[in-house]
Motif scaffolding. Structure first.
Motif, PDB file in Angstrom:
ATOM      1  N   TYR A   1       0.828  -1.198   0.000  1.00 14.61           N
ATOM      2  CA  TYR A   1       0.000   0.000   0.000  1.00 14.61           C
ATOM      3  C   TYR A   1       0.870   1.258   0.000  1.00 14.61           C
ATOM      4  CZ  TYR A   1      -3.671  -3.244   1.261  1.00 14.61           C
ATOM      5  OH  TYR A   1      -4.550  -4.300   1.269  1.00 14.61           O
ATOM      6  N   ASP A   2       0.362   2.276  -0.648  1.00 10.30           N
ATOM      7  CA  ASP A   2       1.045   3.573  -0.686  1.00 10.30           C
ATOM      8  C   ASP A   2       0.247   4.536   0.189  1.00 10.30           C
ATOM      9  OD1 ASP A   2       2.173   6.023  -1.212  1.00 10.30           O
ATOM     10  OD2 ASP A   2       1.846   5.948  -3.382  1.00 10.30           O
ATOM     11  N   PRO A   3       0.792   4.960   1.335  1.00 12.04           N
ATOM     12  CA  PRO A   3       0.036   5.848   2.225  1.00 12.04           C
ATOM     13  C   PRO A   3      -0.238   7.226   1.628  1.00 12.04           C
ATOM     14  CG  PRO A   3       2.289   5.674   2.961  1.00 12.04           C
ATOM     15  CD  PRO A   3       2.133   4.690   1.839  1.00 12.04           C
TER      16      PRO A   3
ATOM     17  N   ASP B   1      -5.597   3.971  -1.165  1.00 11.04           N
ATOM     18  CA  ASP B   1      -4.843   3.127  -0.237  1.00 11.04           C
ATOM     19  C   ASP B   1      -4.929   3.697   1.171  1.00 11.04           C
ATOM     20  OD1 ASP B   1      -4.099   1.500  -2.338  1.00 11.04           O
ATOM     21  OD2 ASP B   1      -1.950   1.957  -2.232  1.00 11.04           O
ATOM     22  N   ARG B   2      -4.784   5.002   1.275  1.00  6.21           N
ATOM     23  CA  ARG B   2      -4.825   5.650   2.586  1.00  6.21           C
ATOM     24  C   ARG B   2      -6.186   5.447   3.241  1.00  6.21           C
ATOM     25  NH1 ARG B   2      -2.300  10.711   1.749  1.00  6.21           N
ATOM     26  NH2 ARG B   2      -4.238  11.552   0.945  1.00  6.21           N
ATOM     27  N   ASP B   3      -7.251   5.528   2.468  1.00  6.57           N
ATOM     28  CA  ASP B   3      -8.593   5.315   3.002  1.00  6.57           C
ATOM     29  C   ASP B   3      -8.713   3.908   3.600  1.00  6.57           C
ATOM     30  OD1 ASP B   3     -11.330   6.338   3.353  1.00  6.57           O
ATOM     31  OD2 ASP B   3     -11.858   4.730   1.949  1.00  6.57           O
ATOM     32  N   TYR B   4      -8.220   2.924   2.874  1.00  9.84           N
ATOM     33  CA  TYR B   4      -8.249   1.547   3.367  1.00  9.84           C
ATOM     34  C   TYR B   4      -7.409   1.414   4.636  1.00  9.84           C
ATOM     35  CZ  TYR B   4      -7.144  -3.367   3.858  1.00  9.84           C
ATOM     36  OH  TYR B   4      -6.948  -4.624   4.384  1.00  9.84           O
ATOM     37  N   LEU B   5      -6.199   1.949   4.602  1.00  7.42           N
ATOM     38  CA  LEU B   5      -5.296   1.846   5.748  1.00  7.42           C
ATOM     39  C   LEU B   5      -5.899   2.489   6.991  1.00  7.42           C
ATOM     40  CD1 LEU B   5      -1.939   2.693   3.929  1.00  7.42           C
ATOM     41  CD2 LEU B   5      -2.578   0.457   4.876  1.00  7.42           C
ATOM     42  N   ILE B   6      -6.500   3.646   6.820  1.00  6.15           N
ATOM     43  CA  ILE B   6      -7.102   4.346   7.959  1.00  6.15           C
ATOM     44  C   ILE B   6      -8.260   3.540   8.534  1.00  6.15           C
ATOM     45  CG2 ILE B   6      -8.475   6.381   8.601  1.00  6.15           C
ATOM     46  CD1 ILE B   6      -6.643   7.962   6.620  1.00  6.15           C
TER      47      ILE B   6
ATOM     48  N   MET C   1       7.298  10.456   3.618  1.00  2.20           N
ATOM     49  CA  MET C   1       6.021  10.884   3.069  1.00  2.20           C
ATOM     50  C   MET C   1       6.081  12.365   2.693  1.00  2.20           C
ATOM     51  SD  MET C   1       2.286  10.175   4.765  1.00  2.20           S
ATOM     52  CE  MET C   1       2.733   8.523   5.248  1.00  2.20           C
ATOM     53  N   LYS C   2       5.607  12.705   1.508  1.00  5.74           N
ATOM     54  CA  LYS C   2       5.666  14.091   1.020  1.00  5.74           C
ATOM     55  C   LYS C   2       4.730  15.019   1.792  1.00  5.74           C
ATOM     56  CE  LYS C   2       7.039  12.873  -3.630  1.00  5.74           C
ATOM     57  NZ  LYS C   2       6.548  11.657  -4.226  1.00  5.74           N
ATOM     58  N   ASN C   3       3.560  14.506   2.179  1.00  3.09           N
ATOM     59  CA  ASN C   3       2.586  15.345   2.869  1.00  3.09           C
ATOM     60  C   ASN C   3       1.994  14.581   4.059  1.00  3.09           C
ATOM     61  OD1 ASN C   3       0.670  17.180   3.678  1.00  3.09           O
ATOM     62  ND2 ASN C   3      -0.394  17.275   1.722  1.00  3.09           N
ATOM     63  N   PRO C   4       2.753  14.490   5.148  1.00  6.47           N
ATOM     64  CA  PRO C   4       2.244  13.735   6.307  1.00  6.47           C
ATOM     65  C   PRO C   4       1.002  14.364   6.927  1.00  6.47           C
ATOM     66  CG  PRO C   4       4.293  14.841   6.855  1.00  6.47           C
ATOM     67  CD  PRO C   4       4.080  15.036   5.388  1.00  6.47           C
ATOM     68  N   ARG C   5       0.848  15.674   6.793  1.00 10.13           N
ATOM     69  CA  ARG C   5      -0.355  16.322   7.328  1.00 10.13           C
ATOM     70  C   ARG C   5      -1.608  15.758   6.654  1.00 10.13           C
ATOM     71  NH1 ARG C   5      -1.705  21.275   9.758  1.00 10.13           N
ATOM     72  NH2 ARG C   5       0.367  22.105   9.442  1.00 10.13           N
ATOM     73  N   ALA C   6      -1.534  15.503   5.342  1.00 16.75           N
ATOM     74  CA  ALA C   6      -2.693  14.977   4.604  1.00 16.75           C
ATOM     75  C   ALA C   6      -3.128  13.630   5.164  1.00 16.75           C
ATOM     76  CB  ALA C   6      -2.364  14.851   3.118  1.00 16.75           C
ATOM     77  N   PHE C   7      -2.174  12.824   5.597  1.00  9.71           N
ATOM     78  CA  PHE C   7      -2.492  11.526   6.194  1.00  9.71           C
ATOM     79  C   PHE C   7      -3.365  11.733   7.433  1.00  9.71           C
ATOM     80  CE2 PHE C   7      -1.660   7.715   8.700  1.00  9.71           C
ATOM     81  CZ  PHE C   7      -1.755   6.718   7.750  1.00  9.71           C
ATOM     82  N   PHE C   8      -2.955  12.663   8.292  1.00 15.14           N
ATOM     83  CA  PHE C   8      -3.707  12.918   9.524  1.00 15.14           C
ATOM     84  C   PHE C   8      -5.011  13.671   9.251  1.00 15.14           C
ATOM     85  CE2 PHE C   8       0.527  12.026  11.183  1.00 15.14           C
ATOM     86  CZ  PHE C   8       0.213  11.111  12.168  1.00 15.14           C
TER      87      PHE C   8
ATOM     88  N   ILE D   1     -11.020  13.291   9.024  1.00 16.07           N
ATOM     89  CA  ILE D   1     -12.256  13.244   8.240  1.00 16.07           C
ATOM     90  C   ILE D   1     -12.966  11.907   8.431  1.00 16.07           C
ATOM     91  CG2 ILE D   1     -13.162  13.158   5.882  1.00 16.07           C
ATOM     92  CD1 ILE D   1     -10.913  15.257   5.201  1.00 16.07           C
ATOM     93  N   LYS D   2     -12.228  10.814   8.323  1.00 19.20           N
ATOM     94  CA  LYS D   2     -12.826   9.476   8.458  1.00 19.20           C
ATOM     95  C   LYS D   2     -13.415   9.287   9.860  1.00 19.20           C
ATOM     96  CE  LYS D   2     -12.941   6.314   6.024  1.00 19.20           C
ATOM     97  NZ  LYS D   2     -14.042   5.913   5.124  1.00 19.20           N
TER      98      LYS D   2
END
Length: 138
Positions: A38-40, A45-50, A105-112, A117-118
């Motif tokens: 998976y690519d965070p 992929d991020r949606d699934y991981l979260i 990760m290029k944009n770790p804020r986007a991950f959080f 949101i989720k």
């Protein structure tokens, strides 16, 4: 004061608590291999991981604990981007390890932000219930 759900200490969650489900330390050949697929940074992929590793991981928390955790994340999202970069950095003094490449990760804020949101969707009822209570009684 709200106490930790498993320890006899006050509940003060940190940003890294959201990453605990991705800890591959001593599980490189199982969880590490799974997560490498998976690519965070990819939104799907991020949606699934979260959902799999965060929403499911915290499903057993009380509505009050979810509220505190969620609000801590919301407050942290107001912070400088460096705090999100630090969350993904490996600390050699702690026996934990995130999947290979996640610290770049290029944009770790986007991950959080996506976590926020989720959780706002999935925990809506719990957040509303806790929000109506007097937190000084916790």
């Amino acid at each position: 004061m709200l106490m930790h759900p498993y320890l006899d200490i006050p509940y003060n969650p940190r940003l890294k608590n959201f990453l605990g489900g991705f800890d591959t330390y001593d599980r490189e050949e199982s969880l590490g291999v799974e997560l490498s697929g998976y690519d965070p940074e990819c939104p799907s992929d991020r949606d699934y991981l979260i959902f799999r590793f965060i929403v499911n991981r915290f499903s057993g928390l009380s509505y009050r604990h979810k509220f505190v955790l969620f609000n801590m994340l919301g407050d942290t999202l107001e912070s400088d981007v460096s705090i999100f970069i630090e969350a993904f950095e490996h600390d050699p003094l702690i026996p934990s390890l995130l999947p290979l490449g996640w610290s770049n990760m290029k944009n770790p804020r986007a991950f959080f932000e996506d976590i926020y949101i989720k959780l706002s969707e999935v925990w809506l009822n719990d957040l509303c219930k806790a929000g109506r209570e007097d937190r000084s009684t916790w």
